[in-house]
Each structure stands twice: as structure tokens, then as C-alpha cells.
Write an enzyme that holds these catalytic residues in place. Structure first.
Site, PDB file in Angstrom:
ATOM      1  N   ASN A 177       0.824  -1.207   0.000  1.00  9.45           N
ATOM      2  CA  ASN A 177       0.000   0.000   0.000  1.00  9.45           C
ATOM      3  C   ASN A 177       0.860   1.261   0.000  1.00  9.45           C
ATOM      4  O   ASN A 177       1.044   1.893  -1.042  1.00  9.45           O
ATOM      5  CB  ASN A 177      -0.949  -0.026   1.211  1.00  9.45           C
ATOM      6  CG  ASN A 177      -2.033   1.024   1.117  1.00  9.45           C
ATOM      7  OD1 ASN A 177      -1.915   1.978   0.364  1.00  9.45           O
ATOM      8  ND2 ASN A 177      -3.085   0.860   1.893  1.00  9.45           N
ATOM      9  N   ASP A 178       1.432   1.611   1.143  1.00  6.74           N
ATOM     10  CA  ASP A 178       2.160   2.886   1.249  1.00  6.74           C
ATOM     11  C   ASP A 178       3.322   2.990   0.261  1.00  6.74           C
ATOM     12  O   ASP A 178       3.617   4.080  -0.227  1.00  6.74           O
ATOM     13  CB  ASP A 178       2.693   3.071   2.679  1.00  6.74           C
ATOM     14  CG  ASP A 178       1.560   3.175   3.695  1.00  6.74           C
ATOM     15  OD1 ASP A 178       0.455   3.590   3.294  1.00  6.74           O
ATOM     16  OD2 ASP A 178       1.782   2.830   4.866  1.00  6.74           O
ATOM     17  N   ILE A 179       3.974   1.863  -0.053  1.00  8.42           N
ATOM     18  CA  ILE A 179       5.160   1.920  -0.920  1.00  8.42           C
ATOM     19  C   ILE A 179       4.805   2.159  -2.390  1.00  8.42           C
ATOM     20  O   ILE A 179       5.691   2.307  -3.221  1.00  8.42           O
ATOM     21  CB  ILE A 179       6.008   0.624  -0.816  1.00  8.42           C
ATOM     22  CG1 ILE A 179       5.182  -0.608  -1.184  1.00  8.42           C
ATOM     23  CG2 ILE A 179       6.590   0.474   0.566  1.00  8.42           C
ATOM     24  CD1 ILE A 179       6.037  -1.853  -1.361  1.00  8.42           C
ATOM     25  N   ALA A 184       0.701   3.786   7.248  1.00 11.86           N
ATOM     26  CA  ALA A 184       0.745   5.234   7.447  1.00 11.86           C
ATOM     27  C   ALA A 184      -0.638   5.790   7.774  1.00 11.86           C
ATOM     28  O   ALA A 184      -0.771   6.946   8.165  1.00 11.86           O
ATOM     29  CB  ALA A 184       1.321   5.913   6.207  1.00 11.86           C
TER      30      ALA A 184
END
Lengths: 92, 465
Positions: free
Chosen positions: B390-392, B431
Site C-alpha cells: 500500500n504505502d510503498i 501510514a
């Protein structure tokens, strides 16, 4: 103090050697690097051995505990690294 | 005799250095690890020649043998039986044992010494402090990774930093007392006790996705503890080896922090947990824009594709889908699609986690591409398949300076022609922020469990024949 200088010298030089080699390890092998370097940090095992042989009973007991967990660290670390590295294959 | 022992120690140190150098390439890595193990064997045998051990009689030999056999049995069982998906836990445990052994040896030497010089006492304090923090910190990390007692998320409470500060001061106070009164073991015991609490409290605020940093840092600590023990024992090989490991852990820590564009302090205090985003923000981004897809539709995309990139995240490890992903990749390759894997440095729970996982599934390591190497190629990629990440892959990191992850280097999957995201739901990643990628025009969401979704894809691609 005089005895400390050679030890500090070795420490500093080894840190630099460490930085030089380890920056060359590719991210691909970062997990084996951690487990493998962990295994060699089990070098405390030799300190544990010397403590086990001491004449003081408390020292022997603490040394024995250290010996067991340092051996777990050494044997477990090298073996698991070996197992992991065996899987990094190049197919052709 | 002493000089013979020291010469063997020197040879062992050289083997350790050559061993780590072997890890710079997968071709030489196995041999490197064996060199390291040989060095360790040499060092242990040389130590047996020490006067203190040779002259100590049968009982000591019995204890030595017993300790080594017991430790080796436990270590070998752990190493051979642990699932490879649990490698972060294994490394956390190894860190714990390394730190614990150093603190114990320093204590043992202190007990046995009569009037040790100040230098030895100071090193003992360092060893006890670092060793205990490493031991308990690593056990907390292990617990969080296994999901036993503590939650994966950061554990924060008011006054946490102040309490940690007080404990650190108290530990230092004990340390000063150890140096001034080395005859009394009580102060060392106090030091170890306080450092143990400190180790626990320092690790609980670190959240799951920040574990790569915590594990790398604890790795470094376990090395530093061994080096301090070397100063206690006046022993060069402990100092050399400990500083090598200390440096290694520090480098990995720096790489991990850089890959999240966060400072080490920021990770250590669990600061990202404060960046909470209201639900309405997520609704505003997702509402009416998210397109859900099916296995059949994705199979059609693959049918016309020349190049596909698979982007694994922690979700892949959780659903243990690595073998299915490899099957899918092989299937696509047999149909003429070029397939590569894009590995973000902090994907997963420890440095290199995704690489080990995919290597286990027999994926050729040449196909595992680092972020900087693969990012320029997304523009020529027909399908990017994101699994459990997700965040990456959140483009906000690149485009929105106000985002909590602004400036974090990401995999530019949004630049590929089509992005397919396999995910259970639209829930945010670590995050805690929504991901505009999921609502992008060229993104299709394939909702479901990672492993099942990939199995469905394989079936659909075969069906399309």
C-alpha cells in the site's frame, strides 16, 4: 589508559572495514546478511567458555547460561543462513 | 601458548571478514557463510587451549560440552524447523540471544574479578546496558511480529519519553556505581534490571511496518554489546567481530530509514501513528472512482501484455501466496510476457524480507529488481500487479508535499499502462492514509485474499486459451 589505546584502534579500524564491505552487500541478500552477521556476533561464546572455567561458582553459572544462548546464536545463525542462501538460485 | 591462541583468533577474524565479503554476491554467499562458520570453529577450538580452561579439570569440560550440546541442539532445531516466512522472528530471536550472552558474560567477569581496572568496569557497564536493552527489545520485536501479547501498532502512552529519560538516567547512575564500587554485584544487577525495562519500553512504540528499522538497529546493538564485552575481556576478536556487526546493523538501519524518508528518531518514537486521517478524506478520494475488477478481466489484460511487473508487499507474506505468484509468473512467461518483480527496500517486516520469500518459491534472483533499477521501466510496463502493498506505491509521496509520507521513495507503478491491485479492502496501510492510486483512471481493484486471488487469476489465464 595505555592498554585501552590498542583496543580502541582495533575497534575503529574494524568499524571502517565493516562499513566498506557491508555497503557492497546488495539488498537481495540483506536478510542473510543479518542472520549471518548475527551468527558471528555469537563470538561472545569464547568469553562464555572462559567464564565457565572460572573458579568462582557464580561466574561459572552465569558463564554456562551465556554459553548456551551464545551457542544457540552461533549454530542457529549459521544454519538458518545456510538454509536461506541455498534458495537463492539462478535458473537457466 | 597465548600467542598461538591470539594468532588463531587473528585467522578467525580474517575468515569473518572474508565471510561477510562473500555475501556481496549470491554466487559467493554460501561459501562466505561457510568461511564464517569455520572461523567460529577455529576460535572455539583455540579457546579450549587457554590455560584457564586446560587447567580447570574435568568438571569444567563437562559443563562446556553440556552447554555447547544443549545450545547447538536448540539452535539447530530452530534453524531447521522455522518456516521461512517467519524469518523476521528468527532474526529477532538471534539478536536477543546475542545481546543476552554479552550481558551475561560481562556480569560473570565482574563477579569473578578482584578490583578490576576502571576501563574494564566501564566496558562492563556498556556491555550490560546494551546487552540487556538488546535482549528485551528483541523479545518485544519477536512478540509483535508473532502477534502474541502486544499489538502490531505502536503502543504509546502519555509521559513515555519522560519515563524513558528517567530510566536511562537511573541506568547511568547504576553504571557510575558499578565503576566506583566494582566489588558489589548489586549495582550491576540493578543496571541490568533497569536496562531490561528500558529495552521493552523503547521497542513497544515501534509499529509493525517500522520493524525493518527496529530489527536492523537491534542487530547493530547486539554487535556493539559483543564489542563492549571484548573490551571487558581485553579480547581483540570480540572487538573486531562486534564492530563489524555493529557497522552492518547501522548501515541497514540507515538504508531502511532513507527508504521511508524518515529520521531514526521519528521511527523510534512511533511518530507516524499521530498522522491520522479522517474518514471523509478517504471518501473524497475514493467515492465513485474505484473500479473493481474480476479475474477474467485481468486475464484479458495479461493476454495483450508484453511486460508485467509484480509488486509484493507484506500482504503477500501474510497470505503466504509466494508459490502461487511464482506459478502465475511462470504461466505468463510461457505465454510470452516478460515478468519482473519490483522490490521496495521496506516491503515486509525486515530488510530483504520479500527477496527471501520469493527465493523460497524458487524465483530466479535476477528477476528481483531493486526500486531504483525498476522505476524507469514502469512507463513501458503493460500491467503492474500489486499484491498486499500500500504505502510503498502511494503516489502522494511524490506529489503531495503535505502528506505524512511526502518524499518517501516509492515504486512508480502508477506510470504503467494498467495497475491491478490485489487487496482485501480499501483499508489504509501502516501510514493510515488513503491511497489515490486505488482511485486512479488506470487502476483496477481486485478485492480478495492474496492467495485465492492469484489462484483465480491462474485459472482465468488458463481458461483464456
Amino acid at each position: 589508559m595505555d592498554a585501552l589505546i590498542p583496543l580502541l584502534t582495533i575497534f575503529m579500524l574494524a568499524v571502517f572495514v565493516g562499513f566498506e564491505i557491508i555497503t557492497k552487500v546488495p539488498p537481495l541478500l540483506h536478510t542473510p546478511l543479518m542472520s549471518g552477521s548475527n551468527a558471528i556476533s555469537g563470538i561472545t561464546i569464547i568469553g562464555a567458555m572462559l567464564s565457565v572455567a572460572s573458579s568462582s561458582e557464580t561466574t561459572t553459572i552465569l558463564g554456562f547460561l551465556a554459553l548456551v544462548i551464545a551457542t544457540i546464536n552461533v549454530v542457529g545463525g549459521f544454519l538458518v543462513t545456510h538454509r536461506m542462501l541455498g534458495m537463492f538460485r539462478k535458473k537457466d | 601458548m597465548d600467542s598461538v591462541i591470539n594468532l588463531i583468533y587473528l585467522a578467525a577474524s580474517v575468515l569473518f571478514i572474508l565471510g561477510i565479503r562473500g555475501l556481496t554476491h549470491p554466487r559467493t554467499a554460501v561459501r562466505g557463510n561457510l568461511l564464517g562458520a569455520t572461523g567460529m570453529l577455529l576460535a572455539v577450538v583455540a579457546t579450549l587451549l587457554d590455560q584457564e580452561i586446560l587447567g580447570s579439570g574435568g568438571q569444567a569440560f563437562g559443563l562446556l560440552l553440556g552447554g555447547v550440546v544443549l545450545g547447538a541442539a536448540i539452535g539447530a532445531t530452530l534453524a531447521l524447523r522455522i518456516e521461512l516466512t517467519a524469518m523476521p522472528e528468527m532474526v529477532a530471536l538471534l539478536n536477543a540471544f546475542g545481546g543476552g550472552a554479552s550481558a551475561l558474560v560481562a556480569g560473570a567477569v565482574l563477579v569473578g574479578a578482584t578490583d578490576p581496572p576502571a576501563q574494564t568496569a566501564v566496558a562492563t557497564v556498556a556491555s550490560g546496558l546494551i546487552g540487556s536493552v538488546t535482549f528485551w527489545g528483541s523479545l518485544v520485536a519477536f512478540d509483535k511480529l508473532r502477534g502474541l501479547l502486544l499489538p502490531d501498532r505502536p503502543v504509546l502512552f502519555p509521559g513515555q519519553q519522560a519515563l524513558n529519560g528517567l530510566l536511562a538516567l537511573a541506568a547511568l547512575g547504576c553504571g557510575v556505581m558499578v565503576v566506583s564500587e566494582p566489588g558489589s554485584i548489586a549495582f550491576y544487577a540493578g543496571l541490568v534490571g533497569i536496562a531490561s525495562v528500558l529495552g521493552i519500553l523503547l521497542t513497544i512504540p515501534i509499529g509493525g511496518a517500522d520493524m525493518p528499522v527496529a530489527i536492523a538497529l537491534l542487530n547493530s546493538y547486539s554487535g556493539l554489546a559483543a564489542a563492549s564485552t571484548g573490551f571487558v575481556l581485553n579480547n581483540n576478536i570480540l572487538i573486531i567481530t562486534g564492530s563489524l556487526v555493529g557497522a552492518s546493523g547501522l548501515i541497514l538501519t540507515r538504508i531502511m530509514c532513507k527508504a521511508m524518508n524518515r529520521s531514526l528518531i521519528n521511527v523510534l518514537v512511533g511518530a507516524i501513528a499521530e498522522a491520522s486521517v479522517s474518514k471523509s478524506d478517504a471518501d473524497a478520494i475514493y467515492a465513485g472512482r474505484v473500479k473493481s475488477t474480476s479475474a477474467e478481466e485481468v486475464a484479458m489484460l495479461f493476454d495483450g501484455a508484453r511486460r508485467a511487473v509484480i509488486v509484493p508487499g507484506y500482504g503477500l507474506a501474510v497470505s503466504q501466496a509466494q508459490h502461487q505468484v511464482r506459478d502465475l509468473a511462470n504461466l505468463l512467461e510461457s505465454r510470452g510476457v516478460e515478468v519482473e518483480y519490483a522490490i521496495h527496500p521496506v516491503a515486509g517486516r525486515m530488510p530483504g524480507h520479500m527477496n527471501v520469500l520469493l527465493a523460497e518459491a524458487d524465483v530466479d534472483y535476477d528477476k528481483l529488481k531493486e526500486m531504483d533499477a525498476i522505476n524507469p521501466s514502469f512507463e513501458q510496463t503493460d500491467v503492474s500487479l500489486v499484491i498486499g502493498a500500500n504505502d510503498i506505491v502511494n503516489p502522494d509521496a511524490r506529489t503531495d508535499p503535505g502528506s505524512p509520507i511526502a518524499g518517501m521513495p516509492i515504486l512508480n507503478v502508477d506510470q504503467s499502462r494498467t495497475v491491478v491491485v490485489i487487496k482485501r479492502s480499501l483499508s489504509p496501510g501502516f501510514a493510515g492514509i488513503p491511497n489515490p492510486l486505488f482511485a486512479a483512471d488506470n487502476t483496477l481493484m481486485f478485492f480478495g485474499d492474496g492467495k485465492q486471488a492469484v489462484l483465480d487469476l491462474i485459472a482465468a489465464v488458463k481458461e483464456a486459451d
